[in-house]
Design an enzyme around this catalytic site. Structure first.
Site, mmCIF file in Angstrom:
data_model
loop_
_atom_site.group_PDB
_atom_site.id
_atom_site.type_symbol
_atom_site.label_atom_id
_atom_site.label_comp_id
_atom_site.label_asym_id
_atom_site.label_seq_id
_atom_site.Cartn_x
_atom_site.Cartn_y
_atom_site.Cartn_z
ATOM 1 N N ARG A 162 0.869 -1.171 0.000
ATOM 2 C CA ARG A 162 0.000 0.000 0.000
ATOM 3 C C ARG A 162 0.909 1.226 0.000
ATOM 4 N NH1 ARG A 162 -2.184 -3.563 3.917
ATOM 5 N NH2 ARG A 162 -4.300 -4.285 3.416
ATOM 6 N N LYS A 185 -2.655 -2.868 7.746
ATOM 7 C CA LYS A 185 -3.895 -2.411 8.376
ATOM 8 C C LYS A 185 -4.200 -3.228 9.620
ATOM 9 C CE LYS A 185 -6.518 -0.467 4.499
ATOM 10 N NZ LYS A 185 -7.761 -0.613 3.702
ATOM 11 N N HIS A 253 -2.627 3.012 -6.101
ATOM 12 C CA HIS A 253 -3.207 1.788 -5.560
ATOM 13 C C HIS A 253 -3.456 0.761 -6.657
ATOM 14 C CE1 HIS A 253 -4.779 -0.340 -2.129
ATOM 15 N NE2 HIS A 253 -5.883 -0.651 -2.789
ATOM 16 N N ARG A 256 -0.798 -1.849 -6.883
ATOM 17 C CA ARG A 256 -0.955 -2.974 -5.948
ATOM 18 C C ARG A 256 -1.942 -3.993 -6.517
ATOM 19 N NH1 ARG A 256 -1.292 -4.706 -0.318
ATOM 20 N NH2 ARG A 256 -3.459 -4.990 0.327
ATOM 21 N N HIS A 279 -4.282 -9.299 3.327
ATOM 22 C CA HIS A 279 -5.742 -9.308 3.467
ATOM 23 C C HIS A 279 -6.139 -10.181 4.652
ATOM 24 C CE1 HIS A 279 -6.482 -8.255 -1.055
ATOM 25 N NE2 HIS A 279 -6.254 -7.185 -0.315
ATOM 26 N N TYR A 288 -9.790 -10.758 -7.141
ATOM 27 C CA TYR A 288 -8.857 -10.799 -8.268
ATOM 28 C C TYR A 288 -9.155 -11.962 -9.215
ATOM 29 C CZ TYR A 288 -6.390 -7.274 -5.660
ATOM 30 O OH TYR A 288 -6.089 -6.116 -4.992
#
Length: 307
Positions: A162, A185, A253, A256, A279, A288
């Site tokens: 990120r 995150k 982004h 990524r 994730h 994806y």
């Protein structure tokens, strides 16, 4: 808005947030969002009832109250995703408060979040991603800034970072090792392999950078020596996509997204890609696969002799 809360409700909210921070490790940004969402809900109840929501009122919230609140939020323009997040925070607070006070917040917990239409990631084609990496610094005002921008976008595409993770690197991370320990995150930590191209791009930037690299200082510097602002990376991408004729979705982004999509297209394992991206849920990474399938169908429809 907090004036609409009773002292008891305000104290309960404060206690819940403290527990989320201490026991569940919620990040400060998450704590602030939780606090704002629950405060807004309690303020709505106060306005709805004409009196601050105290403990007795919290124990008697009904389904019609929840429907009225959600209609109010949508009426003031809150999107489905934001409303779902706010509802999740409200449920978390009531679940905790109900256990503490001995009531069952059935109406709150059974409220259904609005359906969210998941947007598919918009990756760049492989040749477009390479073109961005090769030309992002073409119009920089100094060679070291050109090298810096190239190093940042190479990390985004080559390592799937990120923008906040790339710009969060410090001087102690250089020279880049074979793998980086990234704190993502929610404080989730992951190990990310570093490609030789990324190591070389960062090394080239550091050779030209006019500012001293200190262990605790930012790796990527702005023109005056401070930490690089992500807006400057976005601006460099805007200029680059305009020169290359790429769509507006070609953002930092998107690099990524491109990292993940191109890995998957090359036969990458979905679980491994989930780990590389950091994730929390595999369902996020599975988006994806939809991108890959959509692209496959485009190729099929354009190339099949009976199409």
């Amino acid at each position: 808005m907090s004036l609409a809360l009773s002292p008891a409700a305000r104290a309960a909210l404060s206690d819940w947030l403290a527990e989320e921070r201490a026991l569940n490790g919620a990040a400060e940004n998450t704590i602030r969002a939780y606090g704002a969402d629950v405060t807004a809900f309690l303020a709505f109840l106060a306005e709805y009832d004409g009196a601050p929501a105290g403990p007795a009122r919290l124990a008697t919230v009904e389904s019609r109250d929840m429907r009225a609140w959600m209609a109010h939020e949508r009426g003031r323009g809150l999107g489905a995703r934001s409303l779902a997040r706010a509802l999740s925070a409200v449920k978390g607070f009531f679940r905790w408060h109900g256990r503490r006070e001995g009531f069952e917040p059935t109406a709150v917990l059974s409220a259904r979040a609005p359906k969210i239409r998941r947007k598919l990631p918009r990756p760049l084609a492989e040749d477009a991603a390479r073109a961005v990496l090769e030309s992002v610094g073409d119009h920089a005002r100094a060679p070291w800034i050109a090298a810096r921008d190239a190093a940042v976008v190479t990390l985004l595409y080559g390592c799937g970072l990120r923008i906040s993770e790339a710009l969060g690197l410090c001087g102690r991370d250089a020279p880049l090792p074979d793998s980086l320990r990234i704190l993502g995150k929610g404080g989730k930590e992951r190990i990310v392999p570093v490609l030789p191209a990324a190591r070389e791009a960062v090394a080239a930037y550091l050779r030209l950078c006019p500012f001293e690299t200190t262990p605790e200082g930012p790796l990527f510097r702005g023109a005056r020596g401070g930490a690089l602002n992500p807006r400057l990376v976005a601006r460099a991408m805007e200029q680059t996509r305009a020169r290359l004729g790429l769509p507006a979705t070609a953002t930092p982004h998107a690099l990524r997204h491109s990292f993940a999509t191109h890995l998957l297209a090359a036969g990458g394992d979905l679980r491994a890609i989930q780990e590389l991206l950091g994730h929390a849920s595999l369902s996020t990474t599975q988006a994806y696969t939809a991108v890959d399938t959509a692209r496959l169908m485009e190729v099929y429809e354009s190339a099949h002799p009976r199409a």
